[in-house]
Design a protein around this motif. Structure first.
Motif, PDB file in Angstrom:
ATOM      1  N   PRO A   1       7.646   9.595 -10.942  1.00  0.00           N
ATOM      2  CA  PRO A   1       6.769   9.405  -9.783  1.00  0.00           C
ATOM      3  C   PRO A   1       7.577   9.010  -8.548  1.00  0.00           C
ATOM      4  CG  PRO A   1       5.878   8.291 -11.715  1.00  0.00           C
ATOM      5  CD  PRO A   1       7.253   8.746 -12.089  1.00  0.00           C
ATOM      6  N   ALA A   2       7.126   9.486  -7.411  1.00  0.00           N
ATOM      7  CA  ALA A   2       7.864   9.246  -6.164  1.00  0.00           C
ATOM      8  C   ALA A   2       8.008   7.763  -5.848  1.00  0.00           C
ATOM      9  CB  ALA A   2       7.156   9.965  -5.013  1.00  0.00           C
ATOM     10  N   GLY A   3       7.062   6.943  -6.273  1.00  0.00           N
ATOM     11  CA  GLY A   3       7.121   5.523  -5.951  1.00  0.00           C
ATOM     12  C   GLY A   3       8.070   4.711  -6.814  1.00  0.00           C
ATOM     13  N   ALA A   4       8.593   5.333  -7.869  1.00  0.00           N
ATOM     14  CA  ALA A   4       9.447   4.607  -8.816  1.00  0.00           C
ATOM     15  C   ALA A   4      10.867   4.497  -8.266  1.00  0.00           C
ATOM     16  CB  ALA A   4       9.432   5.298 -10.174  1.00  0.00           C
TER      17      ALA A   4
ATOM     18  N   GLU B   1       0.824  -1.213   0.000  1.00  0.00           N
ATOM     19  CA  GLU B   1       0.000   0.000   0.000  1.00  0.00           C
ATOM     20  C   GLU B   1       0.859   1.266   0.000  1.00  0.00           C
ATOM     21  OE1 GLU B   1      -3.105   2.482   2.867  1.00  0.00           O
ATOM     22  OE2 GLU B   1      -2.642   0.374   3.327  1.00  0.00           O
ATOM     23  N   SER B   2       1.849   1.337   0.866  1.00  0.00           N
ATOM     24  CA  SER B   2       2.649   2.561   0.968  1.00  0.00           C
ATOM     25  C   SER B   2       3.435   2.816  -0.312  1.00  0.00           C
ATOM     26  CB  SER B   2       3.608   2.474   2.161  1.00  0.00           C
ATOM     27  OG  SER B   2       4.513   1.391   2.018  1.00  0.00           O
ATOM     28  N   GLN B   3       3.892   1.749  -0.979  1.00  0.00           N
ATOM     29  CA  GLN B   3       4.629   1.937  -2.230  1.00  0.00           C
ATOM     30  C   GLN B   3       3.712   2.429  -3.332  1.00  0.00           C
ATOM     31  OE1 GLN B   3       7.543  -1.073  -3.359  1.00  0.00           O
ATOM     32  NE2 GLN B   3       7.397  -2.000  -1.324  1.00  0.00           N
ATOM     33  N   PHE B   4       2.497   1.888  -3.412  1.00  0.00           N
ATOM     34  CA  PHE B   4       1.535   2.360  -4.407  1.00  0.00           C
ATOM     35  C   PHE B   4       1.107   3.798  -4.111  1.00  0.00           C
ATOM     36  CE2 PHE B   4       0.080  -2.288  -5.043  1.00  0.00           C
ATOM     37  CZ  PHE B   4       1.057  -2.487  -5.998  1.00  0.00           C
TER      38      PHE B   4
ATOM     39  N   PRO C   1       7.743  -1.281  -7.336  1.00  0.00           N
ATOM     40  CA  PRO C   1       7.336  -2.611  -6.874  1.00  0.00           C
ATOM     41  C   PRO C   1       7.169  -3.613  -8.011  1.00  0.00           C
ATOM     42  CG  PRO C   1       5.504  -1.063  -6.735  1.00  0.00           C
ATOM     43  CD  PRO C   1       6.714  -0.254  -7.060  1.00  0.00           C
ATOM     44  N   ILE C   2       6.982  -3.114  -9.249  1.00  0.00           N
ATOM     45  CA  ILE C   2       6.826  -3.992 -10.412  1.00  0.00           C
ATOM     46  C   ILE C   2       7.870  -3.612 -11.462  1.00  0.00           C
ATOM     47  CG2 ILE C   2       5.273  -4.790 -12.230  1.00  0.00           C
ATOM     48  CD1 ILE C   2       2.922  -4.133 -10.402  1.00  0.00           C
TER      49      ILE C   2
ATOM     50  N   ASN D   1      -0.268   3.694 -16.454  1.00  0.00           N
ATOM     51  CA  ASN D   1       0.588   4.795 -16.898  1.00  0.00           C
ATOM     52  C   ASN D   1       1.674   5.196 -15.911  1.00  0.00           C
ATOM     53  OD1 ASN D   1      -0.399   5.234 -19.443  1.00  0.00           O
ATOM     54  ND2 ASN D   1      -1.809   6.871 -18.855  1.00  0.00           N
ATOM     55  N   ALA D   2       1.642   4.660 -14.720  1.00  0.00           N
ATOM     56  CA  ALA D   2       2.657   5.036 -13.729  1.00  0.00           C
ATOM     57  C   ALA D   2       3.366   3.817 -13.149  1.00  0.00           C
ATOM     58  CB  ALA D   2       2.024   5.868 -12.611  1.00  0.00           C
ATOM     59  N   ILE D   3       2.641   2.961 -12.458  1.00  0.00           N
ATOM     60  CA  ILE D   3       3.280   1.854 -11.742  1.00  0.00           C
ATOM     61  C   ILE D   3       3.965   0.885 -12.696  1.00  0.00           C
ATOM     62  CG2 ILE D   3       2.855  -0.135 -10.249  1.00  0.00           C
ATOM     63  CD1 ILE D   3       0.608   1.503  -8.935  1.00  0.00           C
TER      64      ILE D   3
END
Length: 365
Positions: free
Chosen positions: A343-346, A166-169, A223-224, A215-217
């Motif tokens: 994106p910050a999660g990347a 969850e936090s990574q997404f 995570p992927i 378009n982002a993750i």
């Protein structure tokens, strides 16, 4: 409503091109799965906005439009279609056959860029349609998602069966409002006089989560990992993918938008690497990518190919630059760790240093 056949709307001012794309899609997708609609706009349709309204309804799951529709309707561009779809929270993809430079290669977060050739275009449309429908089906199968006060990231993590992520997404969703003004307006309406029912909520959740995932993750590794970023994670070139791919069969991501692509859960990739055993030469291990490379080389019993980098001789990596589309490492002369471009999660994306130094001053970043 659930149970009704969703529809897909294809828009082009060239009837022949439209027919060709439709035929390819009818081979890939059954009539039970989707109703395929086509629209060749003409001046006889009346005001374009009203004509568009007559083509879509509550079961419209995806719209695909040519960028330049002026051959048949003066002043009508796909950009207008995109705007109308965004206001209705309908996923929309656009393409440009006549002038490939008319559209930037990278869409904004709530826009989809469709390949221009029929074969790849049809595959993209089918995968995208099914990706959004898969998310919607997942939401409908978990009614608690609509009643519990969960974050968007928590909902997506639950749908993908990875609640711990969850936090990574969530890091990928920090600027959703700035990416789509129509989305903000719809949320304001819901907070005001409008009272959304479950179908409204499902539609909005599907729309937002589908775009974030597609378009982002999936595009910016964290995570992927894509096949490109998996190879970069091993500090090698994409040419080695066929050799290393079988090692990570148990790490595959097979969720929405994965058809026709190779994606991998990073956490599972790490577990596979840990299970390979081996005894990396600590004297040569400066980063996780060095270790990853050595572990895979030990299994293959040969050296992995080097990638095109004159800073390290193509021996290091771990990260992927989505702008120069090549592996980079954490050395300060190689890449920049973060910027407003990513994106910050990347967590496995960095901007190649030379590219960043050239363009950041011009863009005021």
């Amino acid at each position: 409503m659930a149970g009704e056949t969703p529809n897909l709307l294809l828009i082009d001012d060239n009837a022949e091109n439209l027919g060709s794309l439709r035929q390819r899609l009818e081979v890939m997708m059954s009539a039970e799965e989707v109703e395929i609609r086509t629209w060749v706009p003409t001046e006889d349709d009346g005001p374009p906005a009203d004509a568009f309204e007559s083509q879509v309804d509550n079961q419209t799951a995806l719209v695909i439009t040519d960028y330049d529709l002026t051959t048949s309707v003066k002043g009508l561009f796909g950009l207008s279609i995109v705007g109308w779809c965004q206001a209705k929270s309908i996923p929309v993809g656009d393409f440009s056959r006549g002038n490939l430079a008319a559209l930037p290669k990278e869409p904004n977060l709530f826009e989809l860029r469709v390949p221009t050739d029929d074969e790849n275009g049809a595959a993209f449309v089918a995968t995208t349609f099914r990706g959004f429908r898969s998310l919607r089906a997942g939401i409908e199968a978990m009614p608690a998602l609509l009643t519990e006060r969960r974050s968007l990231a928590a909902v997506l993590a639950s749908l993908l069966g990875r609640p711990r992520l969850e936090s990574q997404f969530a890091a990928y969703m920090s600027r959703l409002g700035a990416a789509n003004s129509a989305l903000l307006q719809q949320l304001r309406n819901f907070a005001g006089g409008e009272h959304p029912d479950d179908q409204d909520k499902i539609k909005l959740l599907t729309y937002v989560l589908g775009h974030v995932l597609c378009n982002a993750i999936l595009k910016y590794p964290g995570p992927i990992l894509s096949r490109h970023s998996l190879c970069a994670y091993m500090a090698t070139t994409l040419g080695e993918f066929e050799a290393i791919d079988p090692l990570f069969n148990d790490a595959r991501y097979s969720g929405p938008f994965s058809a026709g692509h190779s994606y991998f859960w990073r956490g599972d990739v790490d577990r596979v690497l840990d299970g390979l055993g081996g005894d990396p030469d600590d004297s040569d291990v400066e980063s996780f990518a060095d270790r990853n490379r050595q572990l895979v080389e030990a299994v293959l019993d040969r050296a992995l190919a080097t990638h095109a980098c004159d800073r390290c001789g193509g021996m290091k990596g771990g990260f992927w630059c989505p702008f120069t589309v090549r592996p980079v490492c954490e050395r300060p002369d190689c890449s920049v760790p973060s910027s407003s471009w990513i994106p910050a999660g990347a967590q496995l994306c960095r901007v190649e240093r030379d590219f960043y130094d050239e363009w950041a001053p011009l863009l005021g970043l």
